[in-house]
Design an enzyme around this catalytic site. Structure first.
Site, mmCIF file in Angstrom:
data_model
loop_
_atom_site.group_PDB
_atom_site.id
_atom_site.type_symbol
_atom_site.label_atom_id
_atom_site.label_comp_id
_atom_site.label_asym_id
_atom_site.label_seq_id
_atom_site.Cartn_x
_atom_site.Cartn_y
_atom_site.Cartn_z
ATOM 1 N N HIS A 159 1.875 4.729 -2.818
ATOM 2 C CA HIS A 159 2.037 6.174 -2.611
ATOM 3 C C HIS A 159 3.446 6.615 -3.021
ATOM 4 C CE1 HIS A 159 -1.762 6.523 -0.575
ATOM 5 N NE2 HIS A 159 -1.407 5.790 0.459
ATOM 6 N N HIS A 189 0.834 -1.204 0.000
ATOM 7 C CA HIS A 189 0.000 0.000 0.000
ATOM 8 C C HIS A 189 0.870 1.257 0.000
ATOM 9 C CE1 HIS A 189 -3.526 2.493 1.206
ATOM 10 N NE2 HIS A 189 -2.585 3.206 1.823
ATOM 11 N N GLU A 190 1.816 1.313 0.928
ATOM 12 C CA GLU A 190 2.663 2.501 1.034
ATOM 13 C C GLU A 190 3.584 2.641 -0.175
ATOM 14 O OE1 GLU A 190 1.954 4.672 3.112
ATOM 15 O OE2 GLU A 190 0.632 3.434 4.359
#
Length: 450
Positions: free
Chosen positions: A26, A22-23
């Protein structure tokens, strides 16, 4: 102890893998737009391990492993020099900032597709949707043992996992459904299941019990001695845990209820119990003992059974190419059902007890891992999809809340005031704390009742 350690380990693997992915979403998109990334952290709180990369980003693993974050250069938080201005996140166009924020959930969605693709390629073992016993509404609708469920309300099902998922949704909506089956003789048939008759106060578990469909794999065909009462007739006769129960006075044991009836019918007379011990047939003589239960006379020998675990009899598998569209279809199907369940929780049709926290996730992670790689991939897909959807909720401090901020900024032509942003952060923290508190409460209650 082994279950506890296994649960902790697989929870760490699950959260570590999905939070990192997920990170990284980003991080990767931000770097494509030239945003300076100051820190990439897996976990919150005090860093336990850090390393400065060649790109100047501080990579770290922190003490609280329940999430993670990527910290950008942000002129709202620190003074940015003219030389650093190109890497300032707030200086980027709104559409770029929105893409950076949306990238985390998007990568979780991509991971869901990948995990389901891996599941299909490996092959996920399951149970065929064959009925072992029909009670309550199912019996009224004409379901009988041996019926194989082919479709529910026009939706094809191929295993018991899919059957439960589809049936639960209609049960919560109290919708009558047509169920297409193939009976034990191979003949197609249609059954009408009156789910609208489920009592309004029944939760998910109560609704499924009222339906009354028990799968064949939960109806044991073999019985092993699991417990022996201290000082019981079985203990005195030399019965041991692990003995396979075969027959009573020459009559084969076909069900546990049937075995109990045989003991009651003896009414205290000696019985010849045929067993298998270490693969060798033996016969044990014992006499049931009289006891009183709720004012009634019953006969007991003091045995508790441990049913043999049924082997999987269905396999969901595709080739590497065919698994791609199958994974995309399954992702769409699970997304639809997850959103429907969220809608039911908001409308009160589904219980808030469905919101689970790390304790339940850890237990399910361990159980899935024990079932094999394909089942663990399915579990990872479900959790990754849940993270995607949860992070898109319009709650400040979550990705969805930031997207709402940027949408408002694009409409009004200027960012929200600092006062509004701070108020939103506090509101988001309160909502998130309440959500986490509910999840932990449900976890504790489930553990106490299980």
């Amino acid at each position: 102890m082994s279950n506890l350690l296994g649960s902790i380990w697989w929870l760490a693997v699950t959260l570590g893998l999905l939070v990192t992915f997920h990170e990284f979403g980003h991080y990767w998109v931000a770097r494509r737009f030239g945003v300076t990334v100051l820190r990439f952290s897996i976990g919150f709180g005090k860093p336990l391990w850090t390393r400065i990369g060649k790109d100047g980003t501080e990579y770290c693993i922190s003490a609280i492993p329940l999430g993670g974050y990527v910290k950008f250069l942000d002129s709202r938080e620190v003074e940015v020099s003219p030389a650093e201005r190109a890497g300032d996140f707030t200086a980027k166009p709104i559409w770029q900032r929105m893409l950076v924020v949306a990238a985390g959930p998007a990568f979780n969605l991509l991971f869901t597709v990948f995990a389901l693709w891996a599941m299909f390629v490996i092959g996920k073992p399951d149970y065929q949707p064959v009925i072992g016993r029909a009670d309550n509404l199912a019996a009224t609708a004409g379901f009988v043992a041996g019926d194989r469920i082919d479709a529910i309300a026009g939706e094809t099902v191929t295993n018991w996992t899919d059957t439960n998922l589809v049936l639960l949704g209609h049960a919560l909506d109290r919708q009558d459904v047509q169920v297409r089956v193939t009976d034990a003789q191979g003949r197609p048939a249609q059954r009408s299941l009156a789910l609208s008759k489920i009592a309004a106060d029944k939760d998910e578990f109560g609704a499924m019990r009222e339906i009354g469909l028990t799968p064949k794999f939960l109806i044991p065909s073999e019985f092993f001695v699991g417990q022996i009462g201290e000082g019981s007739a079985a203990a005195a006769a030399g019965v041991r845990t692990g003995d396979k129960l075969v027959a009573v006075d020459g009559q084969p044991i076909r069900s546990w209820d049937g075995f109990v009836e045989m003991v009651q019918a003896a009414a205290g007379k000696p019985l010849a119990l045929d067993i298998l011990r270490d693969g060798k047939a033996q016969q044990i003589a014992l006499t049931p003992r009289q006891e009183t239960e709720n004012g009634k006379t019953v006969w007991r020998i003091g045995i508790g059974y441990k049913p043999a675990e049924a082997p999987f009899d269905a396999l969901l598998r595709y080739g590497p190419l065919a698994a791609v569209p199958a994974a995309l279809r399954e992702t769409g199907n699970l997304t639809s059902k997850t959103l429907e369940m969220i809608g039911r929780m908001f409308s009160g049709k589904a219980s808030l007890q469905n919101i689970s926290g790390p304790i339940t996730i850890a237990a399910v992670a361990n159980d899935s891992a024990q079932r094999g790689v394909a089942w663990f991939c399915y579990f990872l897909a479900l959790i990754s999809l849940s993270l995607c959807i949860m992070n898109l909720l319009p709650i400040p401090i979550l990705d969805g809340g930031h997207l709402v901020y940027y949408l408002i900024e694009s409409i009004k032509g200027s960012p929200l005031s600092e006062k509004a942003l701070i108020a939103g952060q506090y509101a988001g923290l309160v909502l998130l704390a309440a959500l986490m508190g509910l999840a932990f409460y449900n976890d504790i209650v489930h553990r106490l009742l299980s």
